[in-house]
Design a protein around this motif. Sequence first.
Motif, PDB file in Angstrom:
ATOM      1  N   ASN A  35      36.325  81.345 -16.247  1.00 45.50           N
ATOM      2  CA  ASN A  35      35.444  82.413 -16.327  1.00 45.50           C
ATOM      3  C   ASN A  35      36.197  83.912 -15.945  1.00 45.50           C
ATOM      4  OD1 ASN A  35      33.273  83.935 -15.762  1.00 45.50           O
ATOM      5  ND2 ASN A  35      32.674  82.924 -14.099  1.00 45.50           N
ATOM      6  N   CYS A  36      36.803  84.489 -16.975  1.00 49.19           N
ATOM      7  CA  CYS A  36      37.341  85.729 -16.832  1.00 49.19           C
ATOM      8  C   CYS A  36      36.395  87.204 -16.809  1.00 49.19           C
ATOM      9  CB  CYS A  36      38.500  85.829 -17.793  1.00 49.19           C
ATOM     10  SG  CYS A  36      39.746  84.494 -17.803  1.00 49.19           S
ATOM     11  N   PHE A  37      35.446  87.056 -17.162  1.00 47.20           N
ATOM     12  CA  PHE A  37      34.482  88.027 -17.588  1.00 47.20           C
ATOM     13  C   PHE A  37      33.261  87.921 -16.296  1.00 47.20           C
ATOM     14  CE2 PHE A  37      36.634  87.036 -21.492  1.00 47.20           C
ATOM     15  CZ  PHE A  37      37.112  88.366 -21.791  1.00 47.20           C
ATOM     16  N   GLN A  38      33.247  87.358 -15.302  1.00 53.51           N
ATOM     17  CA  GLN A  38      32.331  87.033 -14.338  1.00 53.51           C
ATOM     18  C   GLN A  38      30.828  87.017 -15.077  1.00 53.51           C
ATOM     19  OE1 GLN A  38      32.242  90.778 -12.220  1.00 53.51           O
ATOM     20  NE2 GLN A  38      34.309  90.360 -11.223  1.00 53.51           N
ATOM     21  N   LYS A  39      30.959  85.751 -15.923  1.00 58.53           N
ATOM     22  CA  LYS A  39      29.490  85.419 -16.510  1.00 58.53           C
ATOM     23  C   LYS A  39      29.150  84.211 -15.829  1.00 58.53           C
ATOM     24  CE  LYS A  39      30.557  86.744 -21.021  1.00 58.53           C
ATOM     25  NZ  LYS A  39      30.758  86.179 -22.650  1.00 58.53           N
ATOM     26  N   ARG A  40      27.911  84.369 -15.245  1.00 54.45           N
ATOM     27  CA  ARG A  40      27.402  83.223 -14.293  1.00 54.45           C
ATOM     28  C   ARG A  40      27.035  81.939 -15.242  1.00 54.45           C
ATOM     29  NH1 ARG A  40      25.302  83.687  -9.236  1.00 54.45           N
ATOM     30  NH2 ARG A  40      25.404  86.118  -9.324  1.00 54.45           N
ATOM     31  N   ASN A  41      27.327  80.806 -14.402  1.00 48.19           N
ATOM     32  CA  ASN A  41      27.072  79.654 -15.231  1.00 48.19           C
ATOM     33  C   ASN A  41      25.597  79.330 -15.453  1.00 48.19           C
ATOM     34  OD1 ASN A  41      26.411  76.758 -15.163  1.00 48.19           O
ATOM     35  ND2 ASN A  41      28.592  76.576 -15.596  1.00 48.19           N
ATOM     36  N   SER A  42      25.181  78.823 -16.345  1.00 50.34           N
ATOM     37  CA  SER A  42      23.708  78.613 -16.745  1.00 50.34           C
ATOM     38  C   SER A  42      22.889  78.070 -15.453  1.00 50.34           C
ATOM     39  CB  SER A  42      23.536  78.406 -17.925  1.00 50.34           C
ATOM     40  OG  SER A  42      23.875  76.838 -18.040  1.00 50.34           O
ATOM     41  N   LYS A  43      23.633  77.122 -14.942  1.00 52.82           N
ATOM     42  CA  LYS A  43      23.102  76.201 -13.750  1.00 52.82           C
ATOM     43  C   LYS A  43      22.753  77.198 -12.733  1.00 52.82           C
ATOM     44  CE  LYS A  43      24.726  71.592 -14.713  1.00 52.82           C
ATOM     45  NZ  LYS A  43      25.750  70.686 -14.120  1.00 52.82           N
ATOM     46  N   ASN A  44      23.725  78.621 -12.411  1.00 52.40           N
ATOM     47  CA  ASN A  44      23.273  79.349 -11.182  1.00 52.40           C
ATOM     48  C   ASN A  44      22.301  80.203 -11.788  1.00 52.40           C
ATOM     49  OD1 ASN A  44      25.163  77.911 -10.184  1.00 52.40           O
ATOM     50  ND2 ASN A  44      26.724  79.336 -10.379  1.00 52.40           N
ATOM     51  N   THR A  45      21.778  80.561 -12.986  1.00 55.17           N
ATOM     52  CA  THR A  45      20.565  81.475 -13.299  1.00 55.17           C
ATOM     53  C   THR A  45      19.621  81.171 -12.377  1.00 55.17           C
ATOM     54  OG1 THR A  45      21.257  81.137 -15.606  1.00 55.17           O
ATOM     55  CG2 THR A  45      19.074  82.418 -15.362  1.00 55.17           C
ATOM     56  N   PRO A  46      18.980  82.389 -11.680  1.00 61.94           N
ATOM     57  CA  PRO A  46      18.063  82.354 -10.746  1.00 61.94           C
ATOM     58  C   PRO A  46      16.672  82.191 -11.145  1.00 61.94           C
ATOM     59  CG  PRO A  46      18.705  84.563 -10.885  1.00 61.94           C
ATOM     60  CD  PRO A  46      19.545  83.772 -11.869  1.00 61.94           C
ATOM     61  N   PHE A  47      16.214  82.449 -12.396  1.00 62.43           N
ATOM     62  CA  PHE A  47      14.786  82.164 -13.180  1.00 62.43           C
ATOM     63  C   PHE A  47      15.138  82.048 -14.454  1.00 62.43           C
ATOM     64  CE2 PHE A  47      15.882  86.845 -12.896  1.00 62.43           C
ATOM     65  CZ  PHE A  47      15.634  87.205 -14.418  1.00 62.43           C
ATOM     66  N   TYR A  48      14.183  81.358 -15.186  1.00 61.81           N
ATOM     67  CA  TYR A  48      14.150  81.230 -16.597  1.00 61.81           C
ATOM     68  C   TYR A  48      12.783  80.875 -17.338  1.00 61.81           C
ATOM     69  CZ  TYR A  48      15.124  79.280 -21.195  1.00 61.81           C
ATOM     70  OH  TYR A  48      15.427  78.659 -22.545  1.00 61.81           O
ATOM     71  N   ARG A  49      12.177  81.663 -17.923  1.00 61.74           N
ATOM     72  CA  ARG A  49      10.896  81.347 -18.570  1.00 61.74           C
ATOM     73  C   ARG A  49       9.794  81.430 -17.324  1.00 61.74           C
ATOM     74  NH1 ARG A  49      11.356  77.577 -24.172  1.00 61.74           N
ATOM     75  NH2 ARG A  49      13.112  78.848 -25.156  1.00 61.74           N
TER      76      ARG A  49
ATOM     77  N   PHE B  22      10.139  80.242 -14.426  1.00 61.89           N
ATOM     78  CA  PHE B  22      10.398  79.517 -13.342  1.00 61.89           C
ATOM     79  C   PHE B  22      11.638  79.899 -12.755  1.00 61.89           C
ATOM     80  CE2 PHE B  22       8.162  76.653 -16.724  1.00 61.89           C
ATOM     81  CZ  PHE B  22       7.412  76.060 -15.593  1.00 61.89           C
ATOM     82  N   TYR B  23      11.681  79.639 -11.167  1.00 63.52           N
ATOM     83  CA  TYR B  23      12.561  80.153 -10.351  1.00 63.52           C
ATOM     84  C   TYR B  23      13.243  78.826  -9.677  1.00 63.52           C
ATOM     85  CZ  TYR B  23      10.862  84.808 -10.859  1.00 63.52           C
ATOM     86  OH  TYR B  23      10.586  86.154 -11.269  1.00 63.52           O
ATOM     87  N   LEU B  24      14.493  78.853  -9.269  1.00 62.33           N
ATOM     88  CA  LEU B  24      15.213  77.846  -8.605  1.00 62.33           C
ATOM     89  C   LEU B  24      14.293  77.686  -7.338  1.00 62.33           C
ATOM     90  CD1 LEU B  24      18.910  78.918  -8.381  1.00 62.33           C
ATOM     91  CD2 LEU B  24      17.984  77.068  -9.636  1.00 62.33           C
ATOM     92  N   ASN B  25      14.225  76.256  -6.936  1.00 62.06           N
ATOM     93  CA  ASN B  25      13.633  75.640  -5.812  1.00 62.06           C
ATOM     94  C   ASN B  25      11.891  75.781  -6.098  1.00 62.06           C
ATOM     95  OD1 ASN B  25      13.580  74.324  -3.504  1.00 62.06           O
ATOM     96  ND2 ASN B  25      13.172  76.050  -2.394  1.00 62.06           N
ATOM     97  N   ASP B  26      11.678  75.917  -7.248  1.00 64.30           N
ATOM     98  CA  ASP B  26      10.089  75.866  -7.560  1.00 64.30           C
ATOM     99  C   ASP B  26       9.630  74.597  -7.566  1.00 64.30           C
ATOM    100  OD1 ASP B  26       9.728  78.798  -7.821  1.00 64.30           O
ATOM    101  OD2 ASP B  26       9.504  78.569  -9.868  1.00 64.30           O
ATOM    102  N   LYS B  27       8.622  74.290  -7.101  1.00 64.14           N
ATOM    103  CA  LYS B  27       7.715  73.033  -7.039  1.00 64.14           C
ATOM    104  C   LYS B  27       7.006  72.805  -8.253  1.00 64.14           C
ATOM    105  CE  LYS B  27       5.011  69.962  -3.895  1.00 64.14           C
ATOM    106  NZ  LYS B  27       4.257  69.742  -2.931  1.00 64.14           N
TER     107      LYS B  27
END
Length: 426
Positions: A343-357, A359-364
């Motif tokens: 990871n030389c270009f500071q690209k965040r892993n997709s698992k660490n994405t805070p939200f998607y469509r 939905f957010y992390l830790n959403d019930k």
Amino acid sequence: MRIFVMNMRGDPLMPCTQKKARILLKEGKAVIYKYDPFTIQLTYATGETKQDCHIGIDTGSKHIGMAITSENKVLFKGEIELRQDVKSNIDTKHIYRRSRRNRKTRYRQPRFLNRKRSDKWLPPSLQNRVDHTFHWIDTFCSLVSDPILHIEVGKFDTAKMINPEINGVDYQHGQTYGFFEERYFVFARDNYTCQCCGKSKDKILQTHHIIYRSNGGTDRVDNLITVCTDCHTSKNHQKGGILYKWQEQHKKVKQYKEPPFMNAIRKRIFARYPNAHTTYGSETTPHRKELGLEKTHYNDAITISGITNIKEDPKEWLLIKQFRKKKRSLHEATARKGRKEPNCFQKRNSKNTPFYRGFYLNDKVKVFGHGQIGYITGFTSGGAYVKNVDGEYITIPNKSYKQVSIKYLKLLSHNNNWQYVVKSAV
């Protein structure tokens, strides 16, 4: 379990039953004020007759028990599970930072003693638990009117826990007094004999951590044993090796991490809540047995609240767990599985994405076709990872992969950094 109620001005009233709350919401006389803990707010003026409410707090380094009682009735009970991974995350960040500074970076003069620390400073792992303990005490105090606070604190003598016969000047000496280093004390204690093979002659001796430091083991002499160089090998440290089996057999090596925390938070509780009624575990245990309650954190909190006779005790209780939502590690020591290049270009892993469509992390969420309810712990392209409250993955039936497509998820609530689960008492 009762529902918390606020008046039109946002001031707390006496909690009501779940049935009454449903009727008020259905008739439009109340609106939802907060989901967790569930609270409603009245939309019409009403009387404000109140009874004395007592809040019992069972402090701890891993779990906090909380209960609200009034007139020998238990209105609310629950447990808060605090994070235990702060130190390991800081250690990981420390390793990444040092390796990054030594990897083709400009020279910079070393800096020492450039951090100002006050007398109230605590290590981040302890400060995190202290802050969240106070946060939840203040939160529940804001949900009832003029509560009477009861808090159980602990006072521990760590030296006496190690050696019950310690006295006087022995407190200044410690276990290793008279030895040049700790390792020599360990050798003498073990009679200069390898604890694996039992041999002592013509052997070079070393000290070994029973519970590895990577697994939370400490450098205390209680966690050190004497081994020879023939046994102290990397092979024996792996699964199936002698030292690994030794670790599995001695998982209950006495640790003394909790007593310092309890001593630290006790002083801070006295300073922050000077009007609170404080008690100790030696008083809580016999009172709990008189009430006929089992040993749980929320039952201890009920006892601490000062209740003398239980007329009403709900079967439901609320479990609150803290969730590490933000993962800020952009530079990684080793490339993760699936990433072919560093990871030389500071690209965040997709698992660490805070939200998607939406939905957010830790959403019930609820998984369609499966019926289970869980929490989102990570995202993939087109899907998400969902775990239940016990940390187990929820997967689609007859599928081997862990990802769940977004189309199978139904949003129940946003939770930010906390997970709320209503459980039934056994």
